[in-house]
Design a protein around this motif. Structure first.
Motif, short mmCIF file in Angstrom:
data_model
loop_
_atom_site.label_atom_id
_atom_site.label_comp_id
_atom_site.label_asym_id
_atom_site.label_seq_id
_atom_site.Cartn_x
_atom_site.Cartn_y
_atom_site.Cartn_z
N LYS A 1 0.83 -1.20 0.00
CA LYS A 1 0.00 0.00 0.00
C LYS A 1 0.87 1.26 0.00
O LYS A 1 0.62 2.19 -0.77
CB LYS A 1 -0.94 -0.01 1.21
N LEU A 2 1.90 1.26 0.82
CA LEU A 2 2.80 2.42 0.87
C LEU A 2 3.52 2.62 -0.45
O LEU A 2 3.64 3.75 -0.94
CB LEU A 2 3.81 2.25 2.01
N LEU A 3 4.01 1.53 -1.05
CA LEU A 3 4.71 1.64 -2.33
C LEU A 3 3.79 2.12 -3.45
O LEU A 3 4.22 2.84 -4.35
CB LEU A 3 5.36 0.31 -2.70
N GLN A 4 2.51 1.71 -3.40
CA GLN A 4 1.56 2.18 -4.42
C GLN A 4 1.28 3.67 -4.26
O GLN A 4 1.03 4.36 -5.24
CB GLN A 4 0.25 1.40 -4.32
N GLN A 5 1.32 4.15 -3.05
CA GLN A 5 1.09 5.58 -2.81
C GLN A 5 2.30 6.41 -3.19
O GLN A 5 2.17 7.53 -3.65
CB GLN A 5 0.73 5.81 -1.34
N ASN A 6 3.51 5.83 -2.98
CA ASN A 6 4.74 6.56 -3.30
C ASN A 6 5.87 5.54 -3.47
O ASN A 6 6.50 5.12 -2.51
CB ASN A 6 5.09 7.55 -2.18
N ALA A 7 6.14 5.17 -4.70
CA ALA A 7 7.16 4.17 -4.99
C ALA A 7 8.57 4.67 -4.71
O ALA A 7 9.52 3.90 -4.74
CB ALA A 7 7.04 3.70 -6.44
N ARG A 8 8.70 5.95 -4.44
CA ARG A 8 10.02 6.52 -4.15
C ARG A 8 10.33 6.52 -2.66
O ARG A 8 11.39 7.01 -2.25
CB ARG A 8 10.10 7.93 -4.71
#
Length: 152
Positions: free
Chosen positions: A13-20
């Motif tokens: 979920k976190l990576l989908q919100q901000n992959a950086r």
């Protein structure tokens, strides 16, 4: 791959919100140290859960302000005919998505172009020139209420 657990889903979920996000930032949010977070991400990448990392662009700011949904039916439904259509679609940069669908039409395309002239050129000179294309119905997107790729 073992089933995804709660921590895996939180990381995704976190990576989908901000992959950086850095491993450190993710580890702080999911309450794990950096090593297990890194190992979990690596495992999900290697197993294909994480397919790729991309940057989402504002279509109108890169000259692709007209979005069109095209419903396409083929005249013949042989394996060879379908493969030729798919091969043609894969070469068209205007096509963002191509889905096989059920019902009256065989495929649904999401097309991004600059304007109506560019769409006309795409429709007449590219899409309609693919062998075996039967009916094409175009629906022009007037506004976007929700657009996401977030699955978890």
């Amino acid at each position: 791959m073992p089933a995804l657990d709660k921590k895996d889903l939180e990381i995704l979920k976190l990576l989908q919100q901000n992959a950086r996000m850095t491993i450190k930032e993710i580890s702080e949010k999911v309450h794990l140290s950096t090593t297990p977070v890194h190992e979990r991400i690596k495992r999900m990448e290697e197993s294909g859960v994480i397919k790729q990392y991309v940057t989402l662009l504002n279509a109108s700011k890169v000259g692709k302000g007209l979005m069109v949904i095209c419903y396409v039916s083929l005249r013949q439904h042989s394996k060879n005919a379908g493969e030729k259509f798919i091969k043609g679609i894969l070469e068209m940069t205007e096509v963002l998505e191509c889905l096989t669908i059920s019902g009256e039409f065989d495929f649904m395309l999401k097309v991004a172009v600059a304007d109506m002239d560019e769409y006309y050129n795409f429709h007449v000179n590219k899409l309609s020139n693919i062998e075996n294309v039967g009916n094409v119905q175009s629906v022009f997107v007037m506004g976007v209420v929700k657009m996401t790729q977030q699955l978890v």
